[in-house]
Design a protein around this motif. Structure first.
Motif, PDB file in Angstrom:
ATOM      1  N   GLU A   1      42.591 -72.365   0.546  1.00 17.35           N
ATOM      2  CA  GLU A   1      42.649 -71.087   1.473  1.00 17.35           C
ATOM      3  C   GLU A   1      44.228 -71.100  -0.015  1.00 17.35           C
ATOM      4  O   GLU A   1      43.165 -69.772  -0.264  1.00 17.35           O
ATOM      5  N   LEU A   2      44.634 -71.637  -0.278  1.00 15.89           N
ATOM      6  CA  LEU A   2      45.983 -71.457  -0.431  1.00 15.89           C
ATOM      7  C   LEU A   2      45.546 -71.862  -2.036  1.00 15.89           C
ATOM      8  O   LEU A   2      46.044 -71.006  -3.023  1.00 15.89           O
ATOM      9  N   GLY A   3      44.943 -72.374  -2.410  1.00 19.85           N
ATOM     10  CA  GLY A   3      44.604 -72.948  -3.549  1.00 19.85           C
ATOM     11  C   GLY A   3      44.122 -71.985  -4.309  1.00 19.85           C
ATOM     12  O   GLY A   3      43.827 -71.505  -5.356  1.00 19.85           O
ATOM     13  N   THR A   4      42.641 -71.642  -3.484  1.00 26.39           N
ATOM     14  CA  THR A   4      41.869 -70.632  -4.304  1.00 26.39           C
ATOM     15  C   THR A   4      42.522 -68.984  -4.487  1.00 26.39           C
ATOM     16  O   THR A   4      42.522 -68.384  -5.535  1.00 26.39           O
ATOM     17  N   ALA A   5      43.463 -68.896  -3.569  1.00 23.75           N
ATOM     18  CA  ALA A   5      44.534 -67.810  -3.759  1.00 23.75           C
ATOM     19  C   ALA A   5      45.134 -67.863  -4.725  1.00 23.75           C
ATOM     20  O   ALA A   5      45.748 -66.640  -5.252  1.00 23.75           O
ATOM     21  N   LEU A   6      46.193 -68.771  -5.495  1.00 23.72           N
ATOM     22  CA  LEU A   6      46.741 -69.261  -6.512  1.00 23.72           C
ATOM     23  C   LEU A   6      45.764 -68.750  -7.773  1.00 23.72           C
ATOM     24  O   LEU A   6      46.223 -68.692  -8.475  1.00 23.72           O
ATOM     25  N   ALA A   7      44.579 -69.560  -7.856  1.00 22.29           N
ATOM     26  CA  ALA A   7      43.779 -69.391  -8.436  1.00 22.29           C
ATOM     27  C   ALA A   7      43.238 -67.917  -8.850  1.00 22.29           C
ATOM     28  O   ALA A   7      43.284 -67.264 -10.219  1.00 22.29           O
TER      29      ALA A   7
END
Lengths: 346, 346
Positions: free
Chosen positions: B299-305
């Motif tokens: 979830e956070l990886g996607t939001a960072l990207a």
């Protein structure tokens, strides 16, 4: 109708220990019964440590309201008999509970929500229980004990549960409910007599008096492997000892903090252990768990009937003894449910 | 192989504020790599307020162990590159995390469980993230922020959530995750600069500096209707203000109490409000919620990207700066994730 009644009123708010002189018993005219109302002759009224928190200008935010000076003390659970009814569903002779206690006669609006719903006028089944049991195991005390174990998941059994003030109205039910659900139960109380009663009659697995040894020491001896659940009626050093003694993932249910009602409260200095050990601390009011009332009454009613659940009462006789009863409760000199038997209604 | 390395060691335990002199940087020979082990050249190491709790004879029971004097500081999250491997599944060049930080070279047993599992040797996917992000949003900080909101049910959205130390490593993620899940978010921090960053860059709904006004006052202005959830990194007066400001049924997630790490802790004096308002207080460690790690990273990886999640770093250069970094973190003078970039490995 010129009925006169009597009620206990607060004369002044105590600073420090509550004393007889903070109350007075006052003669008052009883209002005529209006539509939707019933007149109740009260027979039993409740005396609980939490009342102490309402003997001040402002009760803690979110708690039940403070008692006003020189007025009826509304919001105290009470049993009585309907002597006049203008409300549908209630008839003369019905035994009811409601929340207009510490007086001999009460005019009750049958539709008024009292004490978060718990104290709303309700007819009681006295074919299965003594009326005053509805102020104890089958009422707010039972609900508080049951809800406290429920909110921290202690009804699933197989854990070590510590209950403080275990000889009190709520505690003595909590230890027994926790046992009935298959937990190992450790109890603490304020005298060796109470400890004996807890061990011999209520069959707890271990018990200690906090007056005979430091709480931490007593708990450690009673539960050397630690505890999973703490049912807190006391606060202060008891709560700190519980946090120390908790296993990882342990849970605390706080229903009261009687050790701090007459002094400046101090929070637990070792609260960081909640982080270190993944602990959960839940405060709760019995009356916030009204959805459990029927289940609780069925379960505890059955257990009372077949002798698996015991209750003990400390009874004060006559309305005028209510302040003394409260003083004794707070001092920890009563056992089980403390009640005033209103034998002196006019 | 006669590789020499350097590590930071504790020279003495601080009484009161931690200072540079409590540490020393020591040259040590690096052990040969045994079967099942890898040699890692560390590149980034973590600096967290909680390390302060381990700079004493005994850490809080149940927490991570205290750092011994004059020895390697084990149990600190670290990123590095494998330079020699005798462990299956790890090869030279792999970027990994492990828990043997505050040193330039570490010989890591690939099968040893470190930091409750979180710090166990693991290869990182650096095609999707900078290596040091795995010490921040994609590592223990992200997990702590995510788990804290999860344990108190704040990921369902639609509530008012207050996060303290909101410009810190965990707090700055917690505010953003709470926003992404549809909550109204109130943030507090220790300077007006941090407050501006929280409002302008992290888009919180309201923010205040506890150095500009009493915490209670700031919270009341930011959340006049009260709060449902408090994410606590601070303890002390912040926790008391939260209990005051909570609506009925509110929940507190405590991940730390930085205000109390260098003094005698005092518990919240208004804990009775938990009873009055049916509040739940949960302590937790991120590492106790390893089952959330994959979900959180996705979830956070996607939001960072895609730019919906921002992270900020305060980077100290060189291993020898690690103690200074810790001092600055505890003093509240850093923003976002504080890291040591080990540019001076031999």
């Amino acid at each position: 109708m010129n009925l006169m009644g009597r009620q206990v009123q607060v004369r002044s708010y105590p600073q420090g220990p509550v004393r007889r002189e903070h109350f007075e018993v006052v003669d008052v005219p009883i209002d005529p019964v209006g539509p939707g109302e019933v007149l109740v002759r009260n027979t039993w009224t409740s005396v609980d440590p939490g009342l102490r928190l309402r003997l001040r200008e402002a009760a803690p935010e979110g708690y039940f309201v403070a008692f006003p000076l020189h007025a009826a003390m509304d919001g105290i659970m009470t049993i009585g008999e309907v002597v006049e009814s203008r409300a549908e569903g209630f008839k003369v002779g019905d035994v009811v509970w409601h929340a207009l206690g510490w007086r001999d006669y009460a005019v009750v609006d049958a539709s008024a929500v009292q004490l978060s719903g718990l104290g709303t006028l309700r007819t009681l089944d006295i074919s299965i229980a003594e009326p005053q049991w509805y102020l104890g195991a089958l009422g707010g005390m039972g609900l508080t004990a049951y809800a406290g174990l429920w909110v921290v998941g202690a009804l699933k059994g197989g854990e070590t549960v510590w209950v403080s003030a275990a000889a009190g109205a709520v505690g003595s039910l909590a230890v027994q409910i926790a046992k009935l659900h298959g937990n190992r139960v450790v109890a603490s109380a304020g005298s060796e007599d109470k400890v004996r009663w807890l061990l011999d009659d209520l069959q707890v697995d271990a018990a200690f008096s906090y007056r005979s040894a430091e709480v931490r020491t007593g708990l450690k001896a009673a539960a050397p492997e630690g505890i999973d659940v703490y049912f807190d009626c006391v606060g202060g050093d008891h709560l700190e000892a519980a946090l120390d003694g908790m296993r990882r993932g342990g849970r605390v249910a706080i229903c009261g903090s009687i050790s701090e009602y007459e002094s400046e409260p101090a929070g637990p200095r070792n609260l960081f252990l909640a982080v270190a050990k993944d602990l959960t601390i839940r405060g709760f009011r019995g009356s916030s768990n009204l959805d459990l009332l029927d289940t609780m009454q069925t379960e505890l009613g059955t257990a009372l009937a077949d002798g698996r659940l015991r209750q003990r009462e400390t009874v004060f006789d006559g309305l005028t003894s209510a302040p003394d009863a409260l003083i004794e409760v707070i001092a920890g000199r009563t056992t089980g449910k403390t009640l005033v038997h209103i034998t002196d209604a006019r």
